[in-house]
Design a protein around this motif. Structure first.
Motif, PDB file in Angstrom:
ATOM      1  N   LYS A  72       3.187 -16.713  47.642  1.00 58.47           N
ATOM      2  CA  LYS A  72       2.338 -16.057  48.639  1.00 58.47           C
ATOM      3  C   LYS A  72       1.847 -14.706  48.136  1.00 58.47           C
ATOM      4  O   LYS A  72       0.677 -14.348  48.315  1.00 58.47           O
ATOM      5  CB  LYS A  72       3.106 -15.891  49.951  1.00 58.47           C
ATOM      6  CG  LYS A  72       2.283 -15.269  51.058  1.00 58.47           C
ATOM      7  CD  LYS A  72       3.017 -15.269  52.378  1.00 58.47           C
ATOM      8  CE  LYS A  72       2.138 -14.660  53.467  1.00 58.47           C
ATOM      9  NZ  LYS A  72       2.705 -14.825  54.802  1.00 58.47           N
ATOM     10  N   LEU A  75      -0.846 -15.465  45.273  1.00 57.29           N
ATOM     11  CA  LEU A  75      -2.081 -16.170  45.626  1.00 57.29           C
ATOM     12  C   LEU A  75      -2.655 -15.800  46.991  1.00 57.29           C
ATOM     13  O   LEU A  75      -3.744 -16.244  47.337  1.00 57.29           O
ATOM     14  CB  LEU A  75      -1.852 -17.684  45.555  1.00 57.29           C
ATOM     15  CG  LEU A  75      -1.500 -18.233  44.170  1.00 57.29           C
ATOM     16  CD1 LEU A  75      -1.207 -19.723  44.233  1.00 57.29           C
ATOM     17  CD2 LEU A  75      -2.610 -17.943  43.179  1.00 57.29           C
ATOM     18  N   ASP A  79      -6.889 -16.933  48.342  1.00 55.88           N
ATOM     19  CA  ASP A  79      -6.867 -18.272  48.957  1.00 55.88           C
ATOM     20  C   ASP A  79      -7.942 -18.474  50.022  1.00 55.88           C
ATOM     21  O   ASP A  79      -7.811 -19.337  50.876  1.00 55.88           O
ATOM     22  CB  ASP A  79      -5.485 -18.572  49.542  1.00 55.88           C
ATOM     23  CG  ASP A  79      -5.162 -17.752  50.791  1.00 55.88           C
ATOM     24  OD1 ASP A  79      -5.782 -16.692  51.006  1.00 55.88           O
ATOM     25  OD2 ASP A  79      -4.277 -18.184  51.560  1.00 55.88           O
ATOM     26  N   HIS A  82      -8.817 -22.091  50.491  1.00 57.11           N
ATOM     27  CA  HIS A  82      -7.692 -23.023  50.634  1.00 57.11           C
ATOM     28  C   HIS A  82      -7.194 -22.977  52.079  1.00 57.11           C
ATOM     29  O   HIS A  82      -6.709 -21.945  52.542  1.00 57.11           O
ATOM     30  CB  HIS A  82      -6.578 -22.617  49.667  1.00 57.11           C
ATOM     31  CG  HIS A  82      -5.489 -23.629  49.545  1.00 57.11           C
ATOM     32  ND1 HIS A  82      -4.403 -23.423  48.728  1.00 57.11           N
ATOM     33  CD2 HIS A  82      -5.299 -24.848  50.109  1.00 57.11           C
ATOM     34  CE1 HIS A  82      -3.601 -24.465  48.803  1.00 57.11           C
ATOM     35  NE2 HIS A  82      -4.126 -25.336  49.650  1.00 57.11           N
ATOM     36  N   ASN A 100      -5.969 -20.069  56.515  1.00 53.83           N
ATOM     37  CA  ASN A 100      -5.765 -20.014  55.067  1.00 53.83           C
ATOM     38  C   ASN A 100      -4.314 -20.320  54.720  1.00 53.83           C
ATOM     39  O   ASN A 100      -3.396 -19.995  55.464  1.00 53.83           O
ATOM     40  CB  ASN A 100      -6.144 -18.651  54.508  1.00 53.83           C
ATOM     41  CG  ASN A 100      -7.635 -18.446  54.493  1.00 53.83           C
ATOM     42  OD1 ASN A 100      -8.157 -17.696  55.312  1.00 53.83           O
ATOM     43  ND2 ASN A 100      -8.326 -19.115  53.594  1.00 53.83           N
ATOM     44  N   TYR A 125      -7.417 -21.061  40.329  1.00 56.18           N
ATOM     45  CA  TYR A 125      -6.511 -21.022  41.479  1.00 56.18           C
ATOM     46  C   TYR A 125      -5.641 -22.276  41.502  1.00 56.18           C
ATOM     47  O   TYR A 125      -4.425 -22.195  41.704  1.00 56.18           O
ATOM     48  CB  TYR A 125      -7.317 -20.915  42.769  1.00 56.18           C
ATOM     49  CG  TYR A 125      -6.473 -20.977  44.028  1.00 56.18           C
ATOM     50  CD1 TYR A 125      -5.942 -19.816  44.588  1.00 56.18           C
ATOM     51  CD2 TYR A 125      -6.196 -22.193  44.647  1.00 56.18           C
ATOM     52  CE1 TYR A 125      -5.178 -19.863  45.735  1.00 56.18           C
ATOM     53  CE2 TYR A 125      -5.420 -22.246  45.800  1.00 56.18           C
ATOM     54  CZ  TYR A 125      -4.909 -21.086  46.344  1.00 56.18           C
ATOM     55  OH  TYR A 125      -4.137 -21.138  47.473  1.00 56.18           O
ATOM     56  N   PHE A 129      -1.643 -22.480  41.441  1.00 56.79           N
ATOM     57  CA  PHE A 129      -0.976 -23.097  42.581  1.00 56.79           C
ATOM     58  C   PHE A 129      -0.019 -24.190  42.121  1.00 56.79           C
ATOM     59  O   PHE A 129       1.143 -24.238  42.529  1.00 56.79           O
ATOM     60  CB  PHE A 129      -2.041 -23.671  43.526  1.00 56.79           C
ATOM     61  CG  PHE A 129      -1.503 -24.291  44.781  1.00 56.79           C
ATOM     62  CD1 PHE A 129      -1.201 -23.501  45.883  1.00 56.79           C
ATOM     63  CD2 PHE A 129      -1.308 -25.660  44.869  1.00 56.79           C
ATOM     64  CE1 PHE A 129      -0.720 -24.066  47.056  1.00 56.79           C
ATOM     65  CE2 PHE A 129      -0.828 -26.238  46.040  1.00 56.79           C
ATOM     66  CZ  PHE A 129      -0.533 -25.436  47.132  1.00 56.79           C
TER      67      PHE A 129
END
Length: 196
Positions: A72, A75, A79, A82, A100, A125, A129
């Motif tokens: 967390k 990223l 995000d 996402h 998100n 990303y 991830f």
């Protein structure tokens, strides 16, 4: 309250009606466990979406990381593209909630396309991830970008359907990046590793 598939179908229907997306790549199996349920796009920009039946189900994703607080932190500021899409009640009918993945910002459904990412940023990303996810217990290790082997797309304007492998798609879209990698074979699935 709702089933996850009901939420997914509602999103697809509403996104198609509102012409919010013109590309969809559903994922299943190992790919779905690794990154999410689907990749959607509009005008060559992409969204990564995880569907959930309700907001209470979002917390189940935290257990899929080796260290969720670190993921967390790393990223959470990148995000925007996402999302969790989940069901919620609006009077007596299904409404869609969007949040998100890490930063937990909520947005309106009709604004989702404004948050899509360009292909280079999206790939970077996704690689970060996947590197933070736990090892896949049913496979040979961590899920890699190369495990996402098929791309299926549709265009709402002319109804053309396209299907190709991820390697073919990536070579076409990211030729300079893909030239830095070579395809390797193992017992389960093709992999990619940097050229030395």
């Amino acid at each position: 309250m709702f089933w996850e598939k009901t939420v997914e179908y509602a999103f697809l229907w509403r996104a198609a009606q509102a012409e919010i997306v013109d590309f969809a790549s559903p994922m299943s199996g190992k790919q779905e466990r690794g990154a999410g349920d689907a990749i959607f796009g509009k005008d060559a920009k992409l969204l990564l979406i995880e569907f959930k039946a309700s907001i209470d189900d979002l917390k189940t994703e935290r257990d899929k990381f080796d260290d969720y607080p670190t993921a967390k932190e790393l990223l959470g500021n990148s995000d925007d593209h996402h999302f969790f899409v989940y069901g919620r009640k609006d009077e007596s009918r299904l409404a869609l909630g969007l949040q998100n993945f890490f930063s937990e910002k909520t947005i309106n459904f009709t604004d989702i396309h404004k948050y899509s990412a360009g292909q280079i940023f999206f790939k970077k990303y996704l690689l970060q991830f996947l590197a933070l996810r736990k090892r896949d217990e049913r496979g040979a290790g961590k899920i890699q970008l190369s495990d996402y082997t098929s791309i299926i797309g549709f265009n709402l304007d002319n109804k053309i359907v396209q299907a190709c492998t991820l390697s073919e798609y990536a070579q076409h879209i990211f030729p300079s990046i893909m030239n830095e990698f070579e395809i390797t074979e193992n017992s389960d699935s093709p992999g990619m590793k940097p050229r030395m």
